[in-house]
Enzyme design. Structure first.
Site, PDB file in Angstrom:
ATOM      1  N   ASP A 142     -72.696 -14.808  23.183  1.00 12.24           N
ATOM      2  CA  ASP A 142     -71.334 -15.119  23.607  1.00 12.24           C
ATOM      3  C   ASP A 142     -71.364 -16.162  24.726  1.00 12.24           C
ATOM      4  OD1 ASP A 142     -68.483 -14.849  24.043  1.00 12.24           O
ATOM      5  OD2 ASP A 142     -68.651 -12.849  23.164  1.00 12.24           O
ATOM      6  N   LYS A 179     -79.664  -9.462  21.259  1.00 20.61           N
ATOM      7  CA  LYS A 179     -79.194 -10.703  20.603  1.00 20.61           C
ATOM      8  C   LYS A 179     -77.842 -11.158  21.166  1.00 20.61           C
ATOM      9  CE  LYS A 179     -81.851 -10.362  16.301  1.00 20.61           C
ATOM     10  NZ  LYS A 179     -82.591  -9.101  16.499  1.00 20.61           N
ATOM     11  N   ASP A 189     -83.239  -5.433  22.225  1.00 21.43           N
ATOM     12  CA  ASP A 189     -83.030  -6.515  21.249  1.00 21.43           C
ATOM     13  C   ASP A 189     -81.529  -6.748  21.073  1.00 21.43           C
ATOM     14  OD1 ASP A 189     -83.288  -8.274  19.156  1.00 21.43           O
ATOM     15  OD2 ASP A 189     -84.026  -6.785  17.717  1.00 21.43           O
TER      16      ASP A 189
END
Lengths: 274, 274
Positions: free
Chosen positions: A93, A90, A88
């Site tokens: 960028d 996330k 996970d």
């Protein structure tokens, strides 16, 4: 509503197919989120909840004594108990940076995590960057179309854009982290219908006993998530393993089984086999 | 426009004060972004660009041979060359998770990084979670109010909400990653004026020689960023060190000095001392 098995047979995305097959084979739509900071606790919890899970969700960047052996043991548990792994991370960028974060560093996520996720906020280049690493490995990406926290900004046109980005990248994006199905969301007037698409919806913030964690997380029940909102996988964390410093193995197993049964019961209700 | 020195004397946030003092003392508003995957390259580049920088931006999660010694050497370079450290982690999870990601794991970011950043997308609980770790250490947080990539979703009401979240947490949020000043953004009619606030604006996507990287990144010049858009710090990466596998030490120093001079010239023009 179609069954997990039927959807597995027809899904264009390899990682989605693997997950749907696992759900169908093990009769569980439970993903356990293991958010602990010590390797021993991490592996112990996964060995306990593995039999009840289709997917184990990790945050390896919070583990103090992370090492290569942890990944080998995690992969062995994934085989032993027949579940997939979802880091996970996330990602959030620009394309060049996420491609390095996904492939490199101490954690080398792409080499062991079947599924990972990303925020759509940087725009489509985040998918391009991650796909350049993950697609050749048969990995799948979930986009965070919504969040379960109070005051989340992933709403309205943000969510619509996320779904549009996914539709344009179906070969790598297998679904969403969201609170409800996304069929038809973001479809523009005169645009193509969303009929043929089959994005998986994985939903965090699921709990049977409490409604919040005092740090912004809000909880809903498996039935609310699977039946009322049409989601596919329930993600449960602390509701199953409680305080990692005082693990009660029997209770962890019992809670995992309880969530597995509640999740499957909700699914049977959804497909009309209640 | 007020000078960096004047703002340093009056800023309520400790990390912002430290950064403004460093800018004023060294006469550089250049932040060098060091995105390389090997420890030796990482430290070599920082030793070369350190004298010209107020801030060094890192992605330690892409470094293959990251270890505790790397952090000790980074901290020694920070003292030797008088710059602050900014781990560009782009936190983007719920409060409980980010507090662990910030404090724990292999990287232990809070223990060495003066400044870090976060996406506002989860809502205010992300600030609460990070502040619980960073505030007692005197750290500062930047919110990503905008991104420099094509198709970024950090626009409109998303950006306004980010600024409101920052205003409600000025003791920990020191400014923004953004493409322009945020004064007055998100101020509601009849609401308080934004007169007393002084958020720092750090701006990525700065380049003198190219306009894009082919992976969604878009570049602007120091003058566009500092004079036209009123930003405070220019963030430059590959424009300074080029290909990390073929480092040319003299050229890296020359490029860092070139960006430092361009950034400072733009600042002098902005405050009317051109």
């Amino acid at each position: 509503m179609r069954t997990y098995g039927h959807r597995a047979n027809n899904h264009p995305n390899a990682a989605a197919r693997q997950l749907l097959e696992t759900i169908d084979r093990k009769k569980t739509n439970l993903c356990v989120s293991v958010d602990v900071t010590r390797k021993a606790d991490f592996l112990a919890i996964i060995d306990l909840v593995g039999p009840f899970s289709c997917l184990v969700k990790t945050h390896v960047d919070i583990i103090e004594d992370f090492d290569h052996d942890l990944i080998e043991q995690l992969q062995a548990l994934s085989k032993k108990h027949d579940f997939l792994i979802f880091e996970d991370r996330k990602f959030a960028d620009i394309g060049n940076t996420v491609s390095l974060q996904y492939s490199s560093g101490v954690h080398k996520i792409a080499s062991w995590s079947h599924i990972t996720n990303a925020h759509p906020v940087p725009g489509p280049s985040i998918i391009t960057g991650l796909a350049s690493v993950g697609k050749p490995l048969g990995r799948g990406l979930l986009l965070l179309a919504e969040m379960s926290t109070k005051g989340s900004l992933a709403v309205g046109s943000y969510t619509e854009e996320a779904v549009r980005m996914a539709r344009a990248n179906k070969d790598f994006v297998m679904g969403f982290i969201a609170q409800r199905r996304m069929d038809g969301v973001g479809v523009q007037e005169g645009g193509n219908s969303a009929e043929e698409e089959d994005f998986l919806i994985l939903t965090p913030g699921v709990g049977l006993d409490v409604r919040g964690d005092g740090m912004g997380q809000q909880y809903r029940t498996p039935r609310e998530v699977i039946v009322e909102s049409g989601c596919d996988v329930i993600i449960v964390g602390r509701g199953i393993y409680g305080n990692p410093k005082a693990l009660d193995a029997d209770n962890v197993r019992r809670q995992a089984e309880r969530y597995m049964k509640e999740g499957w019961k909700a699914y049977l209700e959804r497909i009309g086999e209640k």
